[in-house]
Design a protein around this motif. Structure first.
Motif, PDB file in Angstrom:
ATOM      1  N   THR A 193      43.895  55.530  44.229  1.00  0.00           N
ATOM      2  CA  THR A 193      42.794  56.349  43.738  1.00  0.00           C
ATOM      3  C   THR A 193      42.065  55.606  42.623  1.00  0.00           C
ATOM      4  O   THR A 193      42.637  55.400  41.538  1.00  0.00           O
ATOM      5  CB  THR A 193      43.294  57.699  43.192  1.00  0.00           C
ATOM      6  OG1 THR A 193      44.070  58.356  44.192  1.00  0.00           O
ATOM      7  CG2 THR A 193      42.121  58.583  42.798  1.00  0.00           C
ATOM      8  N   PRO A 194      40.821  55.197  42.841  1.00  0.00           N
ATOM      9  CA  PRO A 194      40.081  54.512  41.781  1.00  0.00           C
ATOM     10  C   PRO A 194      39.433  55.507  40.822  1.00  0.00           C
ATOM     11  O   PRO A 194      38.997  56.584  41.210  1.00  0.00           O
ATOM     12  CB  PRO A 194      39.018  53.727  42.558  1.00  0.00           C
ATOM     13  CG  PRO A 194      38.780  54.545  43.801  1.00  0.00           C
ATOM     14  CD  PRO A 194      40.098  55.195  44.132  1.00  0.00           C
ATOM     15  N   THR A 195      39.403  55.134  39.565  1.00  0.00           N
ATOM     16  CA  THR A 195      38.583  55.822  38.569  1.00  0.00           C
ATOM     17  C   THR A 195      37.585  54.785  38.048  1.00  0.00           C
ATOM     18  O   THR A 195      37.478  53.693  38.594  1.00  0.00           O
ATOM     19  CB  THR A 195      39.444  56.387  37.432  1.00  0.00           C
ATOM     20  OG1 THR A 195      40.096  55.311  36.759  1.00  0.00           O
ATOM     21  CG2 THR A 195      40.482  57.359  37.973  1.00  0.00           C
ATOM     22  N   GLN A 196      36.859  55.120  37.005  1.00  0.00           N
ATOM     23  CA  GLN A 196      35.812  54.204  36.556  1.00  0.00           C
ATOM     24  C   GLN A 196      36.369  52.844  36.141  1.00  0.00           C
ATOM     25  O   GLN A 196      35.787  51.805  36.448  1.00  0.00           O
ATOM     26  CB  GLN A 196      35.029  54.820  35.390  1.00  0.00           C
ATOM     27  CG  GLN A 196      33.838  53.965  34.954  1.00  0.00           C
ATOM     28  CD  GLN A 196      32.996  54.648  33.883  1.00  0.00           C
ATOM     29  OE1 GLN A 196      33.287  55.770  33.473  1.00  0.00           O
ATOM     30  NE2 GLN A 196      31.955  53.967  33.429  1.00  0.00           N
ATOM     31  N   HIS A 197      37.500  52.853  35.451  1.00  0.00           N
ATOM     32  CA  HIS A 197      38.038  51.605  34.911  1.00  0.00           C
ATOM     33  C   HIS A 197      39.464  51.301  35.368  1.00  0.00           C
ATOM     34  O   HIS A 197      40.000  50.245  35.002  1.00  0.00           O
ATOM     35  CB  HIS A 197      38.010  51.640  33.371  1.00  0.00           C
ATOM     36  CG  HIS A 197      36.643  51.822  32.799  1.00  0.00           C
ATOM     37  ND1 HIS A 197      35.643  50.880  32.936  1.00  0.00           N
ATOM     38  CD2 HIS A 197      36.101  52.862  32.091  1.00  0.00           C
ATOM     39  CE1 HIS A 197      34.540  51.308  32.341  1.00  0.00           C
ATOM     40  NE2 HIS A 197      34.792  52.508  31.821  1.00  0.00           N
ATOM     41  N   HIS A 198      40.063  52.192  36.116  1.00  0.00           N
ATOM     42  CA  HIS A 198      41.460  52.019  36.488  1.00  0.00           C
ATOM     43  C   HIS A 198      41.692  52.321  37.972  1.00  0.00           C
ATOM     44  O   HIS A 198      40.839  52.900  38.643  1.00  0.00           O
ATOM     45  CB  HIS A 198      42.364  52.919  35.636  1.00  0.00           C
ATOM     46  CG  HIS A 198      42.403  52.539  34.195  1.00  0.00           C
ATOM     47  ND1 HIS A 198      41.428  52.960  33.309  1.00  0.00           N
ATOM     48  CD2 HIS A 198      43.284  51.785  33.478  1.00  0.00           C
ATOM     49  CE1 HIS A 198      41.692  52.465  32.109  1.00  0.00           C
ATOM     50  NE2 HIS A 198      42.824  51.761  32.182  1.00  0.00           N
ATOM     51  N   GLU A 218      49.433  53.024  37.025  1.00  0.00           N
ATOM     52  CA  GLU A 218      48.000  52.842  36.843  1.00  0.00           C
ATOM     53  C   GLU A 218      47.753  51.439  36.308  1.00  0.00           C
ATOM     54  O   GLU A 218      48.467  50.967  35.423  1.00  0.00           O
ATOM     55  CB  GLU A 218      47.451  53.891  35.874  1.00  0.00           C
ATOM     56  CG  GLU A 218      45.951  53.875  35.713  1.00  0.00           C
ATOM     57  CD  GLU A 218      45.461  55.036  34.853  1.00  0.00           C
ATOM     58  OE1 GLU A 218      45.143  56.098  35.418  1.00  0.00           O
ATOM     59  OE2 GLU A 218      45.415  54.867  33.617  1.00  0.00           O
ATOM     60  N   SER A 229      37.496  43.468  35.078  1.00  0.00           N
ATOM     61  CA  SER A 229      36.128  43.636  34.591  1.00  0.00           C
ATOM     62  C   SER A 229      35.272  42.400  34.823  1.00  0.00           C
ATOM     63  O   SER A 229      34.043  42.478  34.833  1.00  0.00           O
ATOM     64  CB  SER A 229      36.139  43.967  33.094  1.00  0.00           C
ATOM     65  OG  SER A 229      36.804  42.945  32.366  1.00  0.00           O
ATOM     66  N   ARG A 278      36.007  46.986  43.678  1.00  0.00           N
ATOM     67  CA  ARG A 278      35.397  48.158  43.028  1.00  0.00           C
ATOM     68  C   ARG A 278      33.899  48.245  43.280  1.00  0.00           C
ATOM     69  O   ARG A 278      33.293  49.302  43.063  1.00  0.00           O
ATOM     70  CB  ARG A 278      35.652  48.118  41.516  1.00  0.00           C
ATOM     71  CG  ARG A 278      35.077  46.915  40.806  1.00  0.00           C
ATOM     72  CD  ARG A 278      35.281  46.957  39.296  1.00  0.00           C
ATOM     73  NE  ARG A 278      35.033  45.684  38.655  1.00  0.00           N
ATOM     74  CZ  ARG A 278      33.814  45.203  38.386  1.00  0.00           C
ATOM     75  NH1 ARG A 278      32.744  45.920  38.715  1.00  0.00           N
ATOM     76  NH2 ARG A 278      33.659  44.030  37.821  1.00  0.00           N
ATOM     77  N   ARG A 279      33.272  47.151  43.727  1.00  0.00           N
ATOM     78  CA  ARG A 279      31.813  47.125  43.850  1.00  0.00           C
ATOM     79  C   ARG A 279      31.319  47.100  45.291  1.00  0.00           C
ATOM     80  O   ARG A 279      30.397  47.821  45.646  1.00  0.00           O
ATOM     81  CB  ARG A 279      31.256  45.897  43.113  1.00  0.00           C
ATOM     82  CG  ARG A 279      29.731  45.834  43.078  1.00  0.00           C
ATOM     83  CD  ARG A 279      29.257  44.538  42.443  1.00  0.00           C
ATOM     84  NE  ARG A 279      29.580  43.379  43.292  1.00  0.00           N
ATOM     85  CZ  ARG A 279      29.500  42.121  42.881  1.00  0.00           C
ATOM     86  NH1 ARG A 279      29.159  41.847  41.637  1.00  0.00           N
ATOM     87  NH2 ARG A 279      29.788  41.130  43.713  1.00  0.00           N
TER      88      ARG A 279
END
Length: 617
Positions: free
Chosen positions: A16-21, A67, A72, A112-113
């Protein structure tokens, strides 16, 4: 020491992705003595080991949760799991479980992108070689001696529908025509929908002298022997009204020598072409040796001169300009849904593939600028890992990661048609290695095929063995990736190597009961109705000798594929407890037969050459 049961799926339950993790879950046996589990990642290119927390226990399964930070500096995040057990350690990664840290290519990957279009994994594709599928308008068919493919050589040969294709050594493969066209394809959309097909992949349709049309002379016009641009727009509109998709073949590495830019045979009455004219406007569109007529052809083939991608005019025409051809066919009135890029790995500056990644990314950006949901598919006959990390291609024609290993297992042949017999364990190792090198979402949008216009038909590789063909087809529709049928497979069409693999579709076989057609129709129906088969995680339950069993799991559902590639019956005991099931009734979706799971195991005897697709009742 026996390898412990450790598993990490990659669907939304496990990742499960979140904004930064990235939140990750894995599972072990609940009675296994484990002192600690860490998830390993590399933010800033330096290792971090982060504790996994012991979570819920469900029967024999112990869940663990953790997690990690998303990288980045780059879109791709790599991770794997370190399991501490007494004095030993185990590593769980995308290619399996090993007693040592894996190389980075084997880590789980999350981008993530750059994600492929969500619609692709839901499709069942159907590849059509237009000249051989259906003749809907005989008035536009190529006639014998209408023109020559190479100057005054290779005159066209018109043949009756279904007549034998010439042998490869006769040299008439490219110049034999049977009259298939867009009107024929359009007329068969009802048939394709009844079969269950949801997306078409057409071999090239743009103006070109050959029947295969990988020698383009006009990128903006449908070949007049196939139809018109308006006909194509109408057909795409009809497809979209039916909820279907379509992708086209993009041949941008090279052109025909008859393209007006090149004009080797001096047929152009306008601006002089590059050949024989060192001062031509188009001279720098290709790669000549000074003022001579020596030039670079694709793989040294003189009839296919390579384009010069270091030339801004070529860049503008193909991808960079507002009216670039990649964008043109994605826009109204055509609005195709994606491109299959021919030999995209060979495209670059000069004789080789210099700056290839730059141009593949540029092709992707051009397509996505018009339709962010367009499918960017690459042709690669061999390993395509470097193009499939998310920022170049959404998927590849999955020869290396599916067609090659499946061919070796079922047909005992490699890509060069040399003998290559592997067992089930070796098959799983090959599949895991290929699949584990790329992000999960890209695994789901790999285009899996048993055969294509570039290979011998799979049934012919099997010497016509339809029982084994059914096992391979079951694998195609149950395995990770998007299935694609080469036209005629559903009616047991055979064919040797190119050009014999491009026989005419035998429509008479669809006019009477046909066992293979019924079987394929049922497989397509099952694939389309099962989210687990479309995007569920893969769990191997058995791989030994010629027997194979794996599950596709999603949420609380699963589909269980069992294959016996031996001629003899074999009894298996499968650890269904690994799917969280101790007692259940399983039903074969192909026959309706039922079996009992008792104490977490399924005892089942497979007949020789039997395949099953089970689900929980």
């Amino acid at each position: 020491m026996k390898t412990p049961y450790l598993f990490h799926g990659q669907d939304a339950f496990w990742v499960t992705p979140t904004q930064h993790h990235l939140k990750v879950t894995m599972v072990s046996e609940s009675d296994r003595q484990i002192s600690a589990i860490f998830v390993r990642c590399e933010p800033d290119n330096e290792e971090e080991l982060l504790d996994m927390a012991r979570g819920e226990t469900c029967g024999r399964l112990q869940y663990w949760h953790g997690e990690i930070p998303l990288n980045s500096d780059i879109p791709l995040t790599h991770y794997c799991f370190k399991i501490m057990q007494n004095n030993r350690q185990w590593w769980l990664h995308a290619q399996g479980v090993t007693p040592r840290v894996p190389g980075k290519e084997a880590h789980f990957k999350f981008n993530r992108r750059d994600q492929p279009p969500a619609w692709v994994k839901q499709q069942v594709f159907y590849q059509i070689f237009p000249d051989r599928f259906a003749n809907g308008d005989p008035s536009i068919s190529v006639q014998s001696d209408e023109y020559c493919l190479r100057g005054d050589e290779r005159p066209t040969v018109a043949k009756a529908w279904g007549a034998p294709v010439s042998d490869y050594h006769e040299g008439n493969g490219p110049n034999e025509f049977y009259g298939g066209d867009l009107a024929g394809i359009h007329s068969k959309l009802d048939y394709l929908q009844t079969l269950g097909i949801t997306a078409l992949y057409l071999n090239p349709i743009f103006t070109a002298p050959s029947n295969h049309k990988y020698d383009t002379t006009d990128y903006h016009q449908v070949d007049p022997h196939l139809g018109t641009n308006a006909q194509f727009a109408d057909m795409v509109g009809d497809l979209h009204q039916r909820g279907m998709k379509i992708i086209l073949d993009a041949v941008y590495n090279h052109t025909s020598v008859d393209h007006p830019w090149f004009d080797k045979h001096q047929r152009n009455t306008g601006e002089p072409g590059a050949y024989n004219h060192p001062t031509s406007t188009y001279r720098e569109y290709y790669q000549f040796d000074g003022d001579s007529n020596e030039y670079i052809g694709w793989k040294g083939i003189s009839s296919l001169p390579k384009l010069n991608f270091s030339n801004p005019a070529v860049q503008d025409f193909i991808y960079a300009g507002e009216e670039a051809v990649i964008k043109h066919w994605l826009q109204p009135p055509y609005q195709i849904d994606g491109w299959r890029f021919d030999v995209i790995h060979m495209l670059g500056e000069g004789a080789g593939a210099v700056n290839n990644a730059h141009y593949v990314k540029a092709f992707r950006d051009a397509a996505k600028s018009v339709n962010p949901d367009s499918y960017v598919l690459g042709e690669h006959f061999f390993e395509a890992t470097q193009w499939l990390q998310g920022d170049q291609e959404d998927g590849a024609m999955n020869y290396y990661g599916f067609a090659h290993p499946v061919r070796a297992f079922f047909a005992g042949l490699d890509i060069a048609y040399h003998r290559c017999q592997i067992n089930a364990e070796e098959l799983v190792d090959w599949l895991n290695e290929a699949r584990g090198k790329i992000p999960w979402q890209n695994q789901l949008t790999q285009l899996n095929q048993l055969d294509s216009h570039d290979t011998m038909r799979f049934l012919t590789m099997l010497d016509g063995d339809q029982d084994t063909m059914k096992l391979a087809l079951l694998m195609l529709f149950a395995y990770v990736g998007t299935p694609c049928l080469y036209y005629g497979t559903e009616v047991a069409l055979e064919g040797g190597q190119d050009p014999d693999n491009r026989r005419c579709f035998p429509w008479e076989r669809t006019e009477q009961p046909h066992e293979m057609l019924d079987f394929v129709t049922r497989l397509i129906q099952l694939r389309k109705s099962s989210p687990a088969l479309q995007e569920g995680s893969l769990q191997w339950l058995h791989a030994e000798h010629q027997q194979l069993a794996f599950a596709r799991t999603l949420d609380n559902t699963f589909s269980l594929c069992l294959l016996n590639n031996s001629d003899h019956a074999k009894t298996l005991s499968l650890p269904i407890w690994q799917l969280g099931v101790e007692h259940a009734v399983l039903q074969d979706l192909l026959t309706g037969d039922e079996w009992q799971v008792k104490d977490g195991h399924l005892a089942i005897t497979l007949a020789g050459k039997e395949g099953l697709l089970l689900t929980q009742v």
